[in-house]
Design a protein around this motif. Sequence first.
Motif, PDB file in Angstrom:
ATOM      1  N   UNK A   1      47.319  24.665  16.768  1.00  0.00           N
ATOM      2  CA  UNK A   1      46.700  25.489  17.810  1.00  0.00           C
ATOM      3  C   UNK A   1      47.454  26.800  17.981  1.00  0.00           C
ATOM      4  N   UNK A   2      48.783  26.718  17.988  1.00  0.00           N
ATOM      5  CA  UNK A   2      49.575  27.941  18.116  1.00  0.00           C
ATOM      6  C   UNK A   2      49.479  28.785  16.856  1.00  0.00           C
ATOM      7  N   UNK A   3      49.478  28.135  15.698  1.00  0.00           N
ATOM      8  CA  UNK A   3      49.359  28.880  14.443  1.00  0.00           C
ATOM      9  C   UNK A   3      48.058  29.664  14.405  1.00  0.00           C
ATOM     10  N   UNK A   4      46.958  28.998  14.735  1.00  0.00           N
ATOM     11  CA  UNK A   4      45.657  29.663  14.713  1.00  0.00           C
ATOM     12  C   UNK A   4      45.592  30.772  15.753  1.00  0.00           C
ATOM     13  N   UNK A   5      46.135  30.529  16.939  1.00  0.00           N
ATOM     14  CA  UNK A   5      46.114  31.545  17.994  1.00  0.00           C
ATOM     15  C   UNK A   5      46.918  32.769  17.576  1.00  0.00           C
ATOM     16  N   UNK A   6      48.083  32.557  16.980  1.00  0.00           N
ATOM     17  CA  UNK A   6      48.926  33.673  16.569  1.00  0.00           C
ATOM     18  C   UNK A   6      48.274  34.474  15.445  1.00  0.00           C
ATOM     19  N   UNK A   7      47.616  33.792  14.521  1.00  0.00           N
ATOM     20  CA  UNK A   7      46.930  34.484  13.430  1.00  0.00           C
ATOM     21  C   UNK A   7      45.784  35.336  13.976  1.00  0.00           C
ATOM     22  N   UNK A   8      44.965  34.759  14.846  1.00  0.00           N
ATOM     23  CA  UNK A   8      43.829  35.502  15.392  1.00  0.00           C
ATOM     24  C   UNK A   8      44.317  36.708  16.199  1.00  0.00           C
ATOM     25  N   UNK A   9      45.351  36.514  17.007  1.00  0.00           N
ATOM     26  CA  UNK A   9      45.873  37.620  17.809  1.00  0.00           C
ATOM     27  C   UNK A   9      46.384  38.742  16.919  1.00  0.00           C
ATOM     28  N   UNK A  10      47.067  38.383  15.842  1.00  0.00           N
ATOM     29  CA  UNK A  10      47.588  39.406  14.925  1.00  0.00           C
ATOM     30  C   UNK A  10      46.443  40.147  14.247  1.00  0.00           C
ATOM     31  N   UNK A  11      45.437  39.404  13.807  1.00  0.00           N
ATOM     32  CA  UNK A  11      44.287  40.024  13.150  1.00  0.00           C
ATOM     33  C   UNK A  11      43.548  40.948  14.106  1.00  0.00           C
ATOM     34  N   UNK A  12      43.328  40.501  15.337  1.00  0.00           N
ATOM     35  CA  UNK A  12      42.632  41.321  16.326  1.00  0.00           C
ATOM     36  C   UNK A  12      43.399  42.608  16.618  1.00  0.00           C
ATOM     37  N   UNK A  13      44.717  42.517  16.674  1.00  0.00           N
ATOM     38  CA  UNK A  13      45.522  43.709  16.909  1.00  0.00           C
ATOM     39  C   UNK A  13      45.348  44.699  15.762  1.00  0.00           C
ATOM     40  N   UNK A  14      45.274  44.196  14.540  1.00  0.00           N
ATOM     41  CA  UNK A  14      45.022  45.068  13.411  1.00  0.00           C
ATOM     42  C   UNK A  14      43.677  45.752  13.500  1.00  0.00           C
ATOM     43  N   UNK A  15      42.678  45.025  13.969  1.00  0.00           N
ATOM     44  CA  UNK A  15      41.344  45.617  14.123  1.00  0.00           C
ATOM     45  C   UNK A  15      41.347  46.661  15.236  1.00  0.00           C
ATOM     46  N   UNK A  16      41.979  46.338  16.354  1.00  0.00           N
ATOM     47  CA  UNK A  16      42.010  47.267  17.487  1.00  0.00           C
ATOM     48  C   UNK A  16      42.768  48.546  17.144  1.00  0.00           C
ATOM     49  N   UNK A  17      43.830  48.423  16.390  1.00  0.00           N
ATOM     50  CA  UNK A  17      44.648  49.588  16.035  1.00  0.00           C
ATOM     51  C   UNK A  17      44.188  50.255  14.743  1.00  0.00           C
ATOM     52  N   UNK A  18      43.190  49.644  14.099  1.00  0.00           N
ATOM     53  CA  UNK A  18      42.716  50.134  12.793  1.00  0.00           C
ATOM     54  C   UNK A  18      43.879  50.264  11.813  1.00  0.00           C
ATOM     55  N   UNK A  19      44.701  49.217  11.789  1.00  0.00           N
ATOM     56  CA  UNK A  19      45.860  49.198  10.913  1.00  0.00           C
ATOM     57  C   UNK A  19      45.422  49.321   9.454  1.00  0.00           C
ATOM     58  N   UNK A  20      46.113  50.153   8.725  1.00  0.00           N
ATOM     59  CA  UNK A  20      45.755  50.408   7.323  1.00  0.00           C
ATOM     60  C   UNK A  20      46.369  49.326   6.433  1.00  0.00           C
ATOM     61  N   UNK A  21      45.551  48.740   5.587  1.00  0.00           N
ATOM     62  CA  UNK A  21      46.027  47.721   4.668  1.00  0.00           C
ATOM     63  C   UNK A  21      46.635  48.389   3.435  1.00  0.00           C
TER      64      UNK A  21
END
Length: 450
Positions: free
Chosen positions: A350-370
């Motif tokens: 549960x924590x692993x999935x939550x941390x992954x989703x939060x990190x991914x969402x932050x990348x989307x919100x900040x438009x982080x460049x891959x």
Amino acid sequence: MSITDSLQPADQVNALLDGGLRMLITSIVDNAGITRAKSVPAQRLRIAARDGVGLSPVFAIMCTDDGVTSSPAVNGPVGDNRLIPDLAAAAPLGPDHTVFWAPADQLSQDHEPIDICQRAALRRQAERAVAAGLDVKLGFELEFTVFTGDPGDPQVATLGPAYGVLATLKLEDFAVELLEALDAAGVPAEQLHPEYAQGQFEVALPPASPVTAADQSQLARLVVHRVARRHDLLVSFAPITVAGSVGNGAHIHFSATLNGVPFGDGGGPSEHARHLIAGVLAEVDGLTGVLAPSVVSADRRVPGNWAGAFACWGPENREAALRYVPGSITSRPDSANCEIKIGDPSGNAYLSAAAVIASALTGLERKTVLPAGVDHDPATYSDSERERMGVRRLPRTLEDALVALEGSTVIRGALGEAIVDPFLAVRRHDAEALGALSLEDRVRALRWRY
């Protein structure tokens, strides 16, 4: 209507009782990654669904060795929580439908949400993703080792060859019953096959919404253990089960459509997928502290183990921390996903999935460049080449991984201080209690914990 009423309609209780339930096991996964459970007989199911089952808050700071540490967020043995079984997610642990399992939400005695509930932390991030227009799907791949003999002197159940059909044939009765039991539990396996190490198998679970996927990962582990016992076998999901051997992973595949736009396109990840992957990559050091937090996890996370030892991503690169999977040409773009290689079964799903989703969402919100993907084994590059490419080794010790987690404002903000502080206390207790032991002794200490 109370939260209990909304979670546990009377018809769910009736359906389970009419279906033959004799015992319900309800459980949480604690900050040591261990499943802690309470069970109730059929005649108490209705009361347990209405009132919950008592659980001390001290389980938030219970460690892998069952010792109890301390954290300002938890008042030791004082207080009481209520485990409310989520009967909407209840599933039989076998085709006879007598023993069922249901994940539990942790609530206060007033049936209000509490901030140490790991399942609630994942639910918050899942809701955040929906609000952003994302339809997130997660799929877990779980590796485990099958043993025979006495727990004090276990022997691997198969001697290879790696990925060989002979291992499947030797354990085919176990494998067939396992597939049938998983199907009966409502979590049909997509694949079941022998893995690289002796006695090692992997089961791939179907993609699902985040909370359901994490629930299914716990359900599948219980089913595997239960079926193994029926065949006089022992199973361990520990990160390393035999010192010197390749360890067990718990890989998370994630994908997300954005307002209907697929995760992949003909040329690789779609635009929003690139931001999501970039967000995960930006937090991958701290994620290591959540997804692989045991005292043997760093011993598994070495080059050559396909355990994601390097902070980078690449199309179908199994040595990168993040592997982009386009899928078969006949299933694209729906099959496109990103596999997170760094996780192992000592993490709390549960924590692993939550941390992954939060990190991914932050990348989307900040438009982080891959950054550019890595299309070769990162270990084959020189240090200077990796530095030029921005590729580095992930934390090589548990403490380094925990320091990275502690410094991640993204992950701490997503999980909350009431979870992160006890989590760090538990994992640092493990490091102090077990970290100085030899690898063989650390492996022995964890083998039957998971």
